[in-house]
Scaffold this motif. Structure first.
Motif, mmCIF file in Angstrom:
data_model
loop_
_atom_site.group_PDB
_atom_site.id
_atom_site.type_symbol
_atom_site.label_atom_id
_atom_site.label_comp_id
_atom_site.label_asym_id
_atom_site.label_seq_id
_atom_site.Cartn_x
_atom_site.Cartn_y
_atom_site.Cartn_z
ATOM 1 N N ILE A 102 0.811 -1.220 0.000
ATOM 2 C CA ILE A 102 0.000 0.000 0.000
ATOM 3 C C ILE A 102 0.842 1.268 0.000
ATOM 4 C CG2 ILE A 102 -1.538 1.405 1.475
ATOM 5 C CD1 ILE A 102 -2.983 -0.741 -0.132
ATOM 6 N N TRP A 103 1.825 1.372 0.897
ATOM 7 C CA TRP A 103 2.544 2.642 1.027
ATOM 8 C C TRP A 103 3.269 3.066 -0.247
ATOM 9 C CZ3 TRP A 103 0.349 5.595 4.133
ATOM 10 C CH2 TRP A 103 -0.124 5.181 5.370
ATOM 11 N N PRO A 104 3.982 2.184 -0.948
ATOM 12 C CA PRO A 104 4.607 2.634 -2.206
ATOM 13 C C PRO A 104 3.586 3.042 -3.268
ATOM 14 C CG PRO A 104 5.699 0.666 -1.410
ATOM 15 C CD PRO A 104 4.469 0.851 -0.558
ATOM 16 N N ARG A 105 2.498 2.296 -3.375
ATOM 17 C CA ARG A 105 1.485 2.629 -4.381
ATOM 18 C C ARG A 105 0.827 3.976 -4.061
ATOM 19 N NH1 ARG A 105 2.121 -2.605 -5.163
ATOM 20 N NH2 ARG A 105 1.405 -3.583 -7.074
ATOM 21 N N PHE A 106 0.472 4.155 -2.815
ATOM 22 C CA PHE A 106 -0.137 5.418 -2.412
ATOM 23 C C PHE A 106 0.842 6.571 -2.612
ATOM 24 C CE2 PHE A 106 -1.282 8.582 0.861
ATOM 25 C CZ PHE A 106 -2.517 8.949 0.349
ATOM 26 N N SER A 107 2.099 6.339 -2.314
ATOM 27 C CA SER A 107 3.117 7.375 -2.486
ATOM 28 C C SER A 107 3.224 7.796 -3.950
ATOM 29 C CB SER A 107 4.473 6.879 -1.974
ATOM 30 O OG SER A 107 4.421 6.647 -0.584
ATOM 31 N N CYS A 108 3.256 6.833 -4.850
ATOM 32 C CA CYS A 108 3.306 7.142 -6.286
ATOM 33 C C CYS A 108 2.097 7.978 -6.689
ATOM 34 C CB CYS A 108 3.325 5.865 -7.117
ATOM 35 S SG CYS A 108 4.826 4.888 -6.989
ATOM 36 N N TRP A 109 0.944 7.588 -6.234
ATOM 37 C CA TRP A 109 -0.288 8.295 -6.577
ATOM 38 C C TRP A 109 -0.256 9.728 -6.040
ATOM 39 C CZ3 TRP A 109 -4.429 10.233 -3.672
ATOM 40 C CH2 TRP A 109 -5.554 10.590 -4.409
ATOM 41 N N MET A 110 0.224 9.891 -4.810
ATOM 42 C CA MET A 110 0.240 11.218 -4.182
ATOM 43 C C MET A 110 1.114 12.209 -4.952
ATOM 44 S SD MET A 110 -1.553 11.500 -1.301
ATOM 45 C CE MET A 110 -0.740 12.544 -0.113
ATOM 46 N N ILE A 111 2.219 11.732 -5.526
ATOM 47 C CA ILE A 111 3.127 12.651 -6.226
ATOM 48 C C ILE A 111 2.971 12.585 -7.745
ATOM 49 C CG2 ILE A 111 4.796 12.631 -4.332
ATOM 50 C CD1 ILE A 111 6.585 10.804 -6.122
ATOM 51 N N GLY A 112 2.161 11.651 -8.233
ATOM 52 C CA GLY A 112 1.929 11.536 -9.673
ATOM 53 C C GLY A 112 3.130 11.037 -10.446
ATOM 54 N N GLU A 113 3.957 10.234 -9.787
ATOM 55 C CA GLU A 113 5.176 9.704 -10.401
ATOM 56 C C GLU A 113 5.387 8.269 -9.956
ATOM 57 O OE1 GLU A 113 9.293 11.620 -10.426
ATOM 58 O OE2 GLU A 113 8.044 13.111 -9.405
ATOM 59 N N GLU A 114 5.969 7.478 -10.831
ATOM 60 C CA GLU A 114 6.335 6.128 -10.418
ATOM 61 C C GLU A 114 7.616 6.196 -9.599
ATOM 62 O OE1 GLU A 114 7.574 1.907 -12.402
ATOM 63 O OE2 GLU A 114 6.086 3.134 -13.438
ATOM 64 N N ILE A 115 7.585 5.549 -8.449
ATOM 65 C CA ILE A 115 8.756 5.492 -7.576
ATOM 66 C C ILE A 115 9.371 4.101 -7.725
ATOM 67 C CG2 ILE A 115 9.588 5.585 -5.199
ATOM 68 C CD1 ILE A 115 7.125 7.358 -4.569
ATOM 69 N N PRO A 116 10.630 4.027 -8.171
ATOM 70 C CA PRO A 116 11.248 2.704 -8.305
ATOM 71 C C PRO A 116 11.556 2.104 -6.931
ATOM 72 C CG PRO A 116 12.831 4.425 -8.837
ATOM 73 C CD PRO A 116 11.518 5.113 -8.590
ATOM 74 N N VAL A 117 11.081 0.910 -6.713
ATOM 75 C CA VAL A 117 11.338 0.214 -5.452
ATOM 76 C C VAL A 117 12.701 -0.463 -5.558
ATOM 77 C CG1 VAL A 117 10.582 -1.689 -3.974
ATOM 78 C CG2 VAL A 117 8.892 -0.113 -4.943
ATOM 79 N N ALA A 118 13.577 -0.170 -4.590
ATOM 80 C CA ALA A 118 14.919 -0.763 -4.592
ATOM 81 C C ALA A 118 14.871 -2.187 -4.065
ATOM 82 C CB ALA A 118 15.875 0.088 -3.759
ATOM 83 N N THR A 119 14.252 -2.380 -2.894
ATOM 84 C CA THR A 119 14.106 -3.715 -2.317
ATOM 85 C C THR A 119 12.882 -3.746 -1.416
ATOM 86 O OG1 THR A 119 15.483 -3.194 -0.400
ATOM 87 C CG2 THR A 119 16.579 -4.277 -2.253
ATOM 88 N N VAL A 120 12.346 -4.942 -1.264
ATOM 89 C CA VAL A 120 11.288 -5.203 -0.298
ATOM 90 C C VAL A 120 11.759 -6.387 0.531
ATOM 91 C CG1 VAL A 120 8.848 -5.698 0.081
ATOM 92 C CG2 VAL A 120 9.549 -4.461 -1.983
#
Length: 171
Positions: A102-120
């Motif tokens: 949820i947090w990465p997806r919501f973060s991308c939506w909030m800023i209107g940009e795809e955020i590359p995930v380094a590791t999970v």
């Protein structure tokens, strides 16, 4: 049969509403249903993603001791970590996986940009093929790690929030 994201969302909302528990019974205490929409509505007032996440995690810290979110960063890497007070209640790792998604997806939506995930990182082992995890979590996944966390470039914490309260309400 594949469950669509929309169907999963409806099921998730229904379970949370019927149980009146944002954490679906996987924690020692209930966290009232609709806490997440309240948090989203509150953090939309922040200027940057980093400020929004800090506020969100602070709000959750006020309403529950069962799930703790933290945000840490250095010049290069931002880390969102999750700690459960009673991980044994989340036998199938639903909460851990849900919130790390949820947090990465919501973060991308909030800023209107795809955020590359380094590791999970997951403290548990995979329940399906690890490649499916990488696809679902948008990045490389590691299992049997000491902490549940997702890492991404820290520069995204400085990005401006572009969403409006109306958009958050629709979400």
């Amino acid at each position: 049969n594949m469950v669509t994201p929309e169907t999963f969302g409806r099921i998730s909302r229904t379970v949370k509403e019927r149980l009146n528990d944002e954490f679906c019974g996987f924690t020692p205490s209930r966290c009232r249903a609709h806490t997440l929409p309240f948090v989203f509505d509150t953090i939309i007032r922040e200027d940057t993603l980093g400020g929004a996440l800090e506020r969100a995690f602070g709000l959750y810290g006020l309403v529950t001791e069962d799930v703790k979110f933290t945000l840490a960063s250095d010049e290069e890497t931002a880390t969102i970590a999750l700690t459960l007070s009673a991980p044994e209640l989340d036998r199938h790792n639903f909460l851990t996986e849900w919130w790390l998604m949820i947090w990465p997806r919501f973060s991308c939506w909030m800023i209107g940009e795809e955020i590359p995930v380094a590791t999970v990182d997951f403290p548990h082992g995979p329940r399906v093929d690890p490649e499916e995890y990488a696809e679902a979590f948008w990045g490389p996944c590691r299992f049997f790690q000491p902490a549940a966390r997702v890492q991404f470039p820290a520069k995204f914490l400085r990005r401006r929030i572009i969403r409006t309260r109306e958009e958050v309400t629709q979400l």
